[in-house]
Scaffold this motif. Sequence first.
Motif, PDB file in Angstrom:
ATOM      1  N   VAL A 182      29.494  80.046  34.379  1.00  0.00           N
ATOM      2  CA  VAL A 182      30.558  81.037  34.568  1.00  0.00           C
ATOM      3  C   VAL A 182      31.923  80.348  34.609  1.00  0.00           C
ATOM      4  CG1 VAL A 182      31.534  82.641  36.246  1.00  0.00           C
ATOM      5  CG2 VAL A 182      29.105  82.769  35.676  1.00  0.00           C
ATOM      6  N   THR A 183      31.989  79.182  35.227  1.00  0.00           N
ATOM      7  CA  THR A 183      33.246  78.436  35.293  1.00  0.00           C
ATOM      8  C   THR A 183      33.730  78.044  33.904  1.00  0.00           C
ATOM      9  OG1 THR A 183      32.708  77.557  37.482  1.00  0.00           O
ATOM     10  CG2 THR A 183      34.370  76.374  36.215  1.00  0.00           C
ATOM     11  N   VAL A 184      32.809  77.578  33.061  1.00  0.00           N
ATOM     12  CA  VAL A 184      33.186  77.212  31.693  1.00  0.00           C
ATOM     13  C   VAL A 184      33.687  78.441  30.935  1.00  0.00           C
ATOM     14  CG1 VAL A 184      32.316  76.342  29.495  1.00  0.00           C
ATOM     15  CG2 VAL A 184      31.631  75.246  31.626  1.00  0.00           C
ATOM     16  N   ALA A 185      33.029  79.597  31.130  1.00  0.00           N
ATOM     17  CA  ALA A 185      33.511  80.829  30.506  1.00  0.00           C
ATOM     18  C   ALA A 185      34.909  81.172  31.016  1.00  0.00           C
ATOM     19  CB  ALA A 185      32.540  81.976  30.790  1.00  0.00           C
ATOM     20  N   GLY A 186      35.135  80.934  32.316  1.00  0.00           N
ATOM     21  CA  GLY A 186      36.461  81.176  32.884  1.00  0.00           C
ATOM     22  C   GLY A 186      37.526  80.304  32.248  1.00  0.00           C
ATOM     23  N   ILE A 187      37.171  79.049  31.920  1.00  0.00           N
ATOM     24  CA  ILE A 187      38.106  78.157  31.233  1.00  0.00           C
ATOM     25  C   ILE A 187      38.498  78.759  29.883  1.00  0.00           C
ATOM     26  CG2 ILE A 187      38.306  75.902  30.096  1.00  0.00           C
ATOM     27  CD1 ILE A 187      36.509  74.779  32.334  1.00  0.00           C
ATOM     28  N   MET A 188      37.524  79.293  29.186  1.00  0.00           N
ATOM     29  CA  MET A 188      37.775  79.852  27.859  1.00  0.00           C
ATOM     30  C   MET A 188      38.635  81.114  27.908  1.00  0.00           C
ATOM     31  SD  MET A 188      33.861  79.275  26.485  1.00  0.00           S
ATOM     32  CE  MET A 188      34.099  79.751  24.778  1.00  0.00           C
ATOM     33  N   LEU A 189      38.658  81.786  29.068  1.00  0.00           N
ATOM     34  CA  LEU A 189      39.420  83.034  29.209  1.00  0.00           C
ATOM     35  C   LEU A 189      40.666  82.872  30.080  1.00  0.00           C
ATOM     36  CD1 LEU A 189      36.516  85.606  29.787  1.00  0.00           C
ATOM     37  CD2 LEU A 189      37.765  85.192  27.677  1.00  0.00           C
ATOM     38  N   HIS A 190      40.934  81.670  30.545  1.00  0.00           N
ATOM     39  CA  HIS A 190      42.029  81.449  31.499  1.00  0.00           C
ATOM     40  C   HIS A 190      43.365  81.954  30.936  1.00  0.00           C
ATOM     41  CE1 HIS A 190      44.746  79.404  34.272  1.00  0.00           C
ATOM     42  NE2 HIS A 190      43.692  79.220  35.066  1.00  0.00           N
ATOM     43  N   PRO A 191      44.165  82.614  31.768  1.00  0.00           N
ATOM     44  CA  PRO A 191      45.443  83.172  31.290  1.00  0.00           C
ATOM     45  C   PRO A 191      46.358  82.130  30.651  1.00  0.00           C
ATOM     46  CG  PRO A 191      44.908  84.044  33.454  1.00  0.00           C
ATOM     47  CD  PRO A 191      43.893  82.987  33.164  1.00  0.00           C
ATOM     48  N   ASN A 192      46.372  80.905  31.207  1.00  0.00           N
ATOM     49  CA  ASN A 192      47.247  79.872  30.619  1.00  0.00           C
ATOM     50  C   ASN A 192      46.800  79.494  29.207  1.00  0.00           C
ATOM     51  OD1 ASN A 192      48.654  79.900  32.989  1.00  0.00           O
ATOM     52  ND2 ASN A 192      47.922  77.920  33.729  1.00  0.00           N
ATOM     53  N   PHE A 193      45.467  79.425  29.001  1.00  0.00           N
ATOM     54  CA  PHE A 193      44.975  79.143  27.657  1.00  0.00           C
ATOM     55  C   PHE A 193      45.267  80.318  26.729  1.00  0.00           C
ATOM     56  CE2 PHE A 193      41.431  79.212  24.511  1.00  0.00           C
ATOM     57  CZ  PHE A 193      41.826  78.098  23.791  1.00  0.00           C
ATOM     58  N   ALA A 194      45.104  81.542  27.253  1.00  0.00           N
ATOM     59  CA  ALA A 194      45.425  82.723  26.450  1.00  0.00           C
ATOM     60  C   ALA A 194      46.891  82.722  26.037  1.00  0.00           C
ATOM     61  CB  ALA A 194      45.096  83.992  27.238  1.00  0.00           C
ATOM     62  N   ALA A 195      47.766  82.232  26.937  1.00  0.00           N
ATOM     63  CA  ALA A 195      49.195  82.148  26.608  1.00  0.00           C
ATOM     64  C   ALA A 195      49.427  81.135  25.493  1.00  0.00           C
ATOM     65  CB  ALA A 195      49.982  81.775  27.856  1.00  0.00           C
ATOM     66  N   MET A 196      48.670  80.007  25.534  1.00  0.00           N
ATOM     67  CA  MET A 196      48.792  79.011  24.458  1.00  0.00           C
ATOM     68  C   MET A 196      48.375  79.615  23.126  1.00  0.00           C
ATOM     69  SD  MET A 196      47.202  75.602  26.245  1.00  0.00           S
ATOM     70  CE  MET A 196      47.796  74.968  27.824  1.00  0.00           C
ATOM     71  N   VAL A 197      47.304  80.384  23.155  1.00  0.00           N
ATOM     72  CA  VAL A 197      46.826  81.032  21.931  1.00  0.00           C
ATOM     73  C   VAL A 197      47.881  81.972  21.382  1.00  0.00           C
ATOM     74  CG1 VAL A 197      45.090  82.578  20.965  1.00  0.00           C
ATOM     75  CG2 VAL A 197      44.402  80.829  22.601  1.00  0.00           C
ATOM     76  N   LYS A 198      48.487  82.738  22.288  1.00  0.00           N
ATOM     77  CA  LYS A 198      49.502  83.701  21.865  1.00  0.00           C
ATOM     78  C   LYS A 198      50.731  82.997  21.311  1.00  0.00           C
ATOM     79  CE  LYS A 198      51.955  87.813  23.480  1.00  0.00           C
ATOM     80  NZ  LYS A 198      52.204  88.712  24.630  1.00  0.00           N
ATOM     81  N   ALA A 199      51.099  81.865  21.917  1.00  0.00           N
ATOM     82  CA  ALA A 199      52.271  81.118  21.445  1.00  0.00           C
ATOM     83  C   ALA A 199      52.030  80.540  20.054  1.00  0.00           C
ATOM     84  CB  ALA A 199      52.612  79.995  22.428  1.00  0.00           C
ATOM     85  N   GLY A 200      50.800  80.141  19.790  1.00  0.00           N
ATOM     86  CA  GLY A 200      50.446  79.682  18.456  1.00  0.00           C
ATOM     87  C   GLY A 200      50.884  78.276  18.112  1.00  0.00           C
ATOM     88  N   LYS A 201      51.339  77.495  19.083  1.00  0.00           N
ATOM     89  CA  LYS A 201      51.755  76.113  18.822  1.00  0.00           C
ATOM     90  C   LYS A 201      50.565  75.175  18.977  1.00  0.00           C
ATOM     91  CE  LYS A 201      56.511  76.881  20.415  1.00  0.00           C
ATOM     92  NZ  LYS A 201      57.568  76.454  21.373  1.00  0.00           N
ATOM     93  N   ALA A 202      50.506  74.153  18.139  1.00  0.00           N
ATOM     94  CA  ALA A 202      49.396  73.201  18.170  1.00  0.00           C
ATOM     95  C   ALA A 202      49.343  72.487  19.515  1.00  0.00           C
ATOM     96  CB  ALA A 202      49.540  72.194  17.037  1.00  0.00           C
TER      97      ALA A 202
END
Length: 639
Positions: A182-202
Amino acid sequence: MDYHKSAQAIYDALGGSANINSLTHCMTRLRFKLKDETQVDDARVKEIAGVMGVNHQAGQYQIIIGNDVSNYYQELVKLGVGNSMTADSETTDTAPSEEHESWFNRFANFISACMSPLIPALIGGGMIKVLVILLPLLGWLNPKGSTYAFLTIFGDAPFYFLPIMLAYTSAKYFKVSPMLAVTVAGIMLHPNFAAMVKAGKAVTLMGLPVTLANYSSSVIPILLMVWVMKYLEQIVDRFCPNSMKSILKPLIIIFVAGTLALVLVGPLGTFAGKLLSDIILFVQSKANWLAMPLMAAFMPLIVMTGMHWAFAPIFLAASTAHPDSLILPAMLAANIGQGAAALAVAFKTKNKSIRQVASAASISALVAGVTEPALYGVTLKYKKPLYASMIAGAITGLFMGLVNLKSFAFAVPSLVSLPQFVSSTNSQNLVNAVIVLVASFIITFVLAYIFGIDEAPAAAQTAGTTTSSASMDQTAPATSTAPTIVPGTTNIYAPMAGQLVALEQVPDDTFAKKVLGDGCAIIPSEGNIYAPFDGEVLTIFPTKHALGLRSDTGVELLIHVGLETVNLKGEPFEVMVQDHARIKRGQLLLKADLEAIKAHGCEIITPVVITNTTEFDEITAAEPQAIQPEQVAICCVKK
């Protein structure tokens, strides 16, 4: 029958929650895993109303019920017994033995086991999403208000956090630490990572490139990741010192698994899911008129194997922006067809028990979209109603392909969830959905009623015999057409060489008490099974452990090689004939590796049972003796 009272008596006789670890059931038996079977008084259990017998087999305490087993099971679930099964045994207990199952079966079982416990959450969220579509159209909800926003959150939550729920169920399946998964799934859904995805920068992690993928509502990435964690935990357990394991193991698992999830496994899963979706959608875009009839016609079989969850990336994402024009429309036709077929059986049959089962199954499919009772209890069992629903699915599927029917929210298609086809820009879409629903119902009902069902299985059940799927161990052969019983004496020759014994000597109450019918048993001295008469093959069970035969004089015979041999998944058996083949007495039908069967801890004693016993005036088994295939084992007389 007071099912609640009997279930309570069973619960108490088995020692309650203090002694019951888990519960599953097949078509005729409650299968308990107990902490201590010696605490249970078999005689007390046998006295409970509805109990036909008990059996200790394969580490299970089995209570033989018959066709009403699901009713008892439901009452036991209410007492709390089923709680461990719904979460754990659908995952842990049903995890297949890789040694005996094919890759396809393991994959199908894995998908079904991980997704099944999530169905209530997905149905609930899906129905709320339907309301979010419907209520604003009716003017009962302001789409700009806070209530609308909250309802959107309620509906989206089960789907957005689907990877977390899947992390838990798949961890149970693979015996991985659930909270670490569950923790690993949480990493994949973490808001900060989602923000990186939205920003689209490498971005990189320790110099490793991270693929910016959105894992919300995804299925394949987390399932792949938990599978990898199974081996990762084994490596850590092997090399990590015991004195430091409580600290180092979670640290290493979270760090390594989190890194793999973002850098390698997650992206692979995302690409795999996208590839599957792209392939399906490509085929649909090029030949929608062909894709939809095939999908709608074969949807019952797809659901039966659990493979509909392989299309989860398509239908779980159904929304106004991304409607599903394949899976959910096909399920609408299939679900309504299953309900209509079951209802036709209820009208057609003369058997009260079948009518009750079919009526309840019909309501379940039509109103709630839950087709398992209809599929397993009616249509698959009698086959002709299944064919009727598949024909109707193909016809309505062609219409859906031509009009491009779309679903704008995920909900299990049914009468209740029809608003999922409401479009704010195309009012004809709902009309088309209604046409599909009505057409699927009418065509299936008419065809199923015309095709009818073979009442022979029903008659056998009324007489106390049991027909079930090949997933259980004790199974009566299916009947393709009503048998013609020829008056006179029919000799059934021994199907194998060995020691003939009375059927009552079989260490299994289903056979010993002649629940399936009269006959005899043979302790084989060699593994060749021969045709005991001239006739035809009715059924070869997928696990190859049993044959259903019918003589030219109308004797229906079950040859069940060994006990609990269904669990061997066909490995020790080699079938020499095909379903519905003509057979001549003495013809080799099956080869069984008796030593392999015994090595797996199974009994080799082979019941030979006449499943249409009630059709004969007299059935006489030979006296216990050493017997050869050229000797008569059973005589049947019809006056």
